[in-house]
Design a protein around this motif. Sequence first.
Motif, PDB file in Angstrom:
ATOM      1  N   GLU A  28       0.823  -1.211   0.000  1.00 25.41           N
ATOM      2  CA  GLU A  28       0.000   0.000   0.000  1.00 25.41           C
ATOM      3  C   GLU A  28       0.859   1.263   0.000  1.00 25.41           C
ATOM      4  O   GLU A  28       0.489   2.276  -0.606  1.00 25.41           O
ATOM      5  CB  GLU A  28      -0.963  -0.013   1.176  1.00 25.41           C
ATOM      6  CG  GLU A  28      -2.071  -1.050   1.059  1.00 25.41           C
ATOM      7  CD  GLU A  28      -2.984  -0.830  -0.144  1.00 25.41           C
ATOM      8  OE1 GLU A  28      -2.944   0.258  -0.753  1.00 25.41           O
ATOM      9  OE2 GLU A  28      -3.744  -1.758  -0.481  1.00 25.41           O
ATOM     10  N   GLU A  29       2.014   1.225   0.659  1.00 30.27           N
ATOM     11  CA  GLU A  29       2.896   2.387   0.591  1.00 30.27           C
ATOM     12  C   GLU A  29       3.485   2.514  -0.815  1.00 30.27           C
ATOM     13  O   GLU A  29       3.644   3.627  -1.339  1.00 30.27           O
ATOM     14  CB  GLU A  29       3.993   2.315   1.661  1.00 30.27           C
ATOM     15  CG  GLU A  29       3.461   2.551   3.060  1.00 30.27           C
ATOM     16  CD  GLU A  29       4.506   2.983   4.067  1.00 30.27           C
ATOM     17  OE1 GLU A  29       5.675   3.218   3.663  1.00 30.27           O
ATOM     18  OE2 GLU A  29       4.163   3.095   5.261  1.00 30.27           O
ATOM     19  N   ALA A  30       3.801   1.374  -1.433  1.00 32.13           N
ATOM     20  CA  ALA A  30       4.265   1.408  -2.825  1.00 32.13           C
ATOM     21  C   ALA A  30       3.186   1.998  -3.723  1.00 32.13           C
ATOM     22  O   ALA A  30       3.478   2.813  -4.619  1.00 32.13           O
ATOM     23  CB  ALA A  30       4.651   0.010  -3.288  1.00 32.13           C
ATOM     24  N   ASN A  31       1.933   1.621  -3.495  1.00 31.39           N
ATOM     25  CA  ASN A  31       0.826   2.169  -4.287  1.00 31.39           C
ATOM     26  C   ASN A  31       0.715   3.683  -4.155  1.00 31.39           C
ATOM     27  O   ASN A  31       0.449   4.392  -5.132  1.00 31.39           O
ATOM     28  CB  ASN A  31      -0.496   1.524  -3.870  1.00 31.39           C
ATOM     29  CG  ASN A  31      -0.761   0.223  -4.586  1.00 31.39           C
ATOM     30  OD1 ASN A  31      -0.285   0.012  -5.691  1.00 31.39           O
ATOM     31  ND2 ASN A  31      -1.528  -0.657  -3.965  1.00 31.39           N
ATOM     32  N   ALA A  32       0.909   4.174  -2.936  1.00 30.72           N
ATOM     33  CA  ALA A  32       0.830   5.618  -2.714  1.00 30.72           C
ATOM     34  C   ALA A  32       1.899   6.344  -3.519  1.00 30.72           C
ATOM     35  O   ALA A  32       1.640   7.408  -4.113  1.00 30.72           O
ATOM     36  CB  ALA A  32       0.982   5.926  -1.220  1.00 30.72           C
ATOM     37  N   VAL A  33       3.085   5.763  -3.557  1.00 32.97           N
ATOM     38  CA  VAL A  33       4.185   6.387  -4.293  1.00 32.97           C
ATOM     39  C   VAL A  33       3.969   6.259  -5.802  1.00 32.97           C
ATOM     40  O   VAL A  33       4.239   7.202  -6.554  1.00 32.97           O
ATOM     41  CB  VAL A  33       5.534   5.772  -3.859  1.00 32.97           C
ATOM     42  CG1 VAL A  33       6.668   6.291  -4.724  1.00 32.97           C
ATOM     43  CG2 VAL A  33       5.806   6.097  -2.398  1.00 32.97           C
ATOM     44  N   ILE A  34       3.480   5.109  -6.250  1.00 30.86           N
ATOM     45  CA  ILE A  34       3.169   4.954  -7.679  1.00 30.86           C
ATOM     46  C   ILE A  34       2.171   6.028  -8.112  1.00 30.86           C
ATOM     47  O   ILE A  34       2.338   6.669  -9.157  1.00 30.86           O
ATOM     48  CB  ILE A  34       2.594   3.554  -7.972  1.00 30.86           C
ATOM     49  CG1 ILE A  34       3.663   2.477  -7.768  1.00 30.86           C
ATOM     50  CG2 ILE A  34       2.055   3.485  -9.405  1.00 30.86           C
ATOM     51  CD1 ILE A  34       3.117   1.054  -7.797  1.00 30.86           C
ATOM     52  N   LYS A  35       1.147   6.233  -7.297  1.00 35.04           N
ATOM     53  CA  LYS A  35       0.125   7.225  -7.633  1.00 35.04           C
ATOM     54  C   LYS A  35       0.726   8.618  -7.704  1.00 35.04           C
ATOM     55  O   LYS A  35       0.441   9.397  -8.628  1.00 35.04           O
ATOM     56  CB  LYS A  35      -1.014   7.188  -6.619  1.00 35.04           C
ATOM     57  CG  LYS A  35      -2.241   7.977  -7.049  1.00 35.04           C
ATOM     58  CD  LYS A  35      -3.471   7.571  -6.268  1.00 35.04           C
ATOM     59  CE  LYS A  35      -4.729   8.195  -6.862  1.00 35.04           C
ATOM     60  NZ  LYS A  35      -5.948   7.757  -6.159  1.00 35.04           N
ATOM     61  N   GLY A  36       1.576   8.948  -6.736  1.00 36.16           N
ATOM     62  CA  GLY A  36       2.214  10.257  -6.749  1.00 36.16           C
ATOM     63  C   GLY A  36       3.108  10.450  -7.954  1.00 36.16           C
ATOM     64  O   GLY A  36       3.115  11.518  -8.579  1.00 36.16           O
ATOM     65  N   ILE A  37       3.874   9.413  -8.301  1.00 36.27           N
ATOM     66  CA  ILE A  37       4.753   9.486  -9.471  1.00 36.27           C
ATOM     67  C   ILE A  37       3.933   9.651 -10.744  1.00 36.27           C
ATOM     68  O   ILE A  37       4.252  10.481 -11.603  1.00 36.27           O
ATOM     69  CB  ILE A  37       5.639   8.226  -9.551  1.00 36.27           C
ATOM     70  CG1 ILE A  37       6.679   8.234  -8.419  1.00 36.27           C
ATOM     71  CG2 ILE A  37       6.333   8.129 -10.913  1.00 36.27           C
ATOM     72  CD1 ILE A  37       7.444   6.937  -8.282  1.00 36.27           C
ATOM     73  N   ASN A  38       2.868   8.864 -10.873  1.00 31.05           N
ATOM     74  CA  ASN A  38       2.006   8.978 -12.055  1.00 31.05           C
ATOM     75  C   ASN A  38       1.393  10.376 -12.159  1.00 31.05           C
ATOM     76  O   ASN A  38       1.345  10.962 -13.244  1.00 31.05           O
ATOM     77  CB  ASN A  38       0.901   7.930 -12.011  1.00 31.05           C
ATOM     78  CG  ASN A  38       1.379   6.498 -12.165  1.00 31.05           C
ATOM     79  OD1 ASN A  38       0.620   5.561 -11.916  1.00 31.05           O
ATOM     80  ND2 ASN A  38       2.632   6.300 -12.564  1.00 31.05           N
ATOM     81  N   GLU A  39       0.945  10.929 -11.024  1.00 31.25           N
ATOM     82  CA  GLU A  39       0.371  12.276 -11.031  1.00 31.25           C
ATOM     83  C   GLU A  39       1.409  13.335 -11.367  1.00 31.25           C
ATOM     84  O   GLU A  39       1.079  14.392 -11.919  1.00 31.25           O
ATOM     85  CB  GLU A  39      -0.264  12.577  -9.667  1.00 31.25           C
ATOM     86  CG  GLU A  39      -1.521  11.770  -9.388  1.00 31.25           C
ATOM     87  CD  GLU A  39      -2.052  11.937  -7.971  1.00 31.25           C
ATOM     88  OE1 GLU A  39      -3.186  11.522  -7.714  1.00 31.25           O
ATOM     89  OE2 GLU A  39      -1.318  12.501  -7.123  1.00 31.25           O
ATOM     90  N   GLY A  40       2.678  13.042 -11.044  1.00 30.90           N
ATOM     91  CA  GLY A  40       3.751  13.976 -11.350  1.00 30.90           C
ATOM     92  C   GLY A  40       4.294  13.836 -12.762  1.00 30.90           C
ATOM     93  O   GLY A  40       5.248  14.525 -13.141  1.00 30.90           O
ATOM     94  N   GLY A  41       3.697  12.924 -13.541  1.00 28.06           N
ATOM     95  CA  GLY A  41       4.108  12.753 -14.932  1.00 28.06           C
ATOM     96  C   GLY A  41       5.160  11.691 -15.141  1.00 28.06           C
ATOM     97  O   GLY A  41       5.937  11.758 -16.103  1.00 28.06           O
ATOM     98  N   GLY A  42       5.187  10.673 -14.279  1.00 27.70           N
ATOM     99  CA  GLY A  42       6.206   9.643 -14.403  1.00 27.70           C
ATOM    100  C   GLY A  42       5.656   8.237 -14.351  1.00 27.70           C
ATOM    101  O   GLY A  42       4.506   8.006 -13.983  1.00 27.70           O
ATOM    102  N   ILE A  43       6.503   7.294 -14.733  1.00 25.74           N
ATOM    103  CA  ILE A  43       6.237   5.870 -14.573  1.00 25.74           C
ATOM    104  C   ILE A  43       7.173   5.345 -13.490  1.00 25.74           C
ATOM    105  O   ILE A  43       8.322   5.779 -13.384  1.00 25.74           O
ATOM    106  CB  ILE A  43       6.441   5.087 -15.886  1.00 25.74           C
ATOM    107  CG1 ILE A  43       6.148   3.596 -15.671  1.00 25.74           C
ATOM    108  CG2 ILE A  43       7.845   5.295 -16.457  1.00 25.74           C
ATOM    109  CD1 ILE A  43       6.208   2.766 -16.937  1.00 25.74           C
ATOM    110  N   ALA A  44       6.675   4.418 -12.664  1.00 24.95           N
ATOM    111  CA  ALA A  44       7.455   3.888 -11.549  1.00 24.95           C
ATOM    112  C   ALA A  44       7.968   2.491 -11.868  1.00 24.95           C
ATOM    113  O   ALA A  44       7.217   1.638 -12.343  1.00 24.95           O
ATOM    114  CB  ALA A  44       6.600   3.845 -10.283  1.00 24.95           C
ATOM    115  N   VAL A  45       9.249   2.268 -11.609  1.00 25.50           N
ATOM    116  CA  VAL A  45       9.798   0.915 -11.588  1.00 25.50           C
ATOM    117  C   VAL A  45      10.034   0.587 -10.126  1.00 25.50           C
ATOM    118  O   VAL A  45      10.900   1.174  -9.474  1.00 25.50           O
ATOM    119  CB  VAL A  45      11.098   0.799 -12.394  1.00 25.50           C
ATOM    120  CG1 VAL A  45      11.694  -0.604 -12.252  1.00 25.50           C
ATOM    121  CG2 VAL A  45      10.839   1.109 -13.866  1.00 25.50           C
ATOM    122  N   ILE A  46       9.222  -0.326  -9.609  1.00 25.31           N
ATOM    123  CA  ILE A  46       9.285  -0.695  -8.189  1.00 25.31           C
ATOM    124  C   ILE A  46      10.300  -1.820  -8.006  1.00 25.31           C
ATOM    125  O   ILE A  46      10.187  -2.885  -8.620  1.00 25.31           O
ATOM    126  CB  ILE A  46       7.905  -1.167  -7.685  1.00 25.31           C
ATOM    127  CG1 ILE A  46       6.845  -0.080  -7.908  1.00 25.31           C
ATOM    128  CG2 ILE A  46       7.977  -1.563  -6.208  1.00 25.31           C
ATOM    129  CD1 ILE A  46       7.067   1.184  -7.136  1.00 25.31           C
TER     130      ILE A  46
END
Length: 280
Positions: A39-57
């Motif tokens: 769930e913490e990873a999800n929060a960061v993925i969402k923030g990255i996506n909103e900031g215009g990025g893709i996340a590699v976890i």
Amino acid sequence: MKKIYVSVDMEGIGGIVSPNQVGVENNDLYREGRQLMAEEANAVIKGINEGGGIAVIGDSHGDMLNIPIGMLKGDFLLACGSDKTLSMMDSIDDTFDGVIFIGYHGRFGTPFAIMDHTYSPSILYSFKINGKEVGEAEINAEVAGYFNVPVLMLSGDDTTVAQAKQFFPTIETVETKKALGRFSALCRPVETVRSELREASRRAVEDIEKYGYLYKSKPPIKIELVWNTPAMAHKATYVPGVIRVSERVTTYECDDYIQAFKVFSVLRTLAYSVADSNYL
């Protein structure tokens, strides 16, 4: 689109205080820990996506098979599995725009820090790079720095955040809990922590120039390792170039940080063989 590498450890995740929550035993507490981590990873993925990025976890804890991929949401890729060449940073390269450390913990010996260690408390007491005492955040930031990728953000307990601010003064940080002892903390509400993770990661990705900190030591790179036993230091000298400077201390020097990092990985494997044999 910006590419952001997110290395997710477990000890610094909000609500986690016990070894049983991080996989010492596959029980209900560990299953809860995996969910908190995801769930913490999800929060960061969402923030990255909103900031215009893709996340590699990057699943960066233990056997690196902790995050259930079915629980993750958004625009992401998941790097998992225990034989990754760059360990907690595998799959990063010079195409990335930034790196984020989530759920990190204090280096071994940090007072009060939750489950403090540097890669493994069973084998390693201390790690220095060019004379500076470092923990996993700095060791892994050097990997990112090798590819000229800046650190953007870190989360963990209050002791970990304090250490991070010494090494990466411009980055965003999120404090998940206040450490009270090695296995105890004053934990913040998980929804509050996740909200802060989302907002902080969005800000960091939107303004990398402001928050990014390139952490990169100048060569030659000298790593100094203090092992838990003399036998581990002895076995480390099986690797060419490793020098035993005292009973439990070895050094290795080269001009390439990734080479030094890979040698460190080999030395850990040798030290584990000593620990597993009960030959102290």
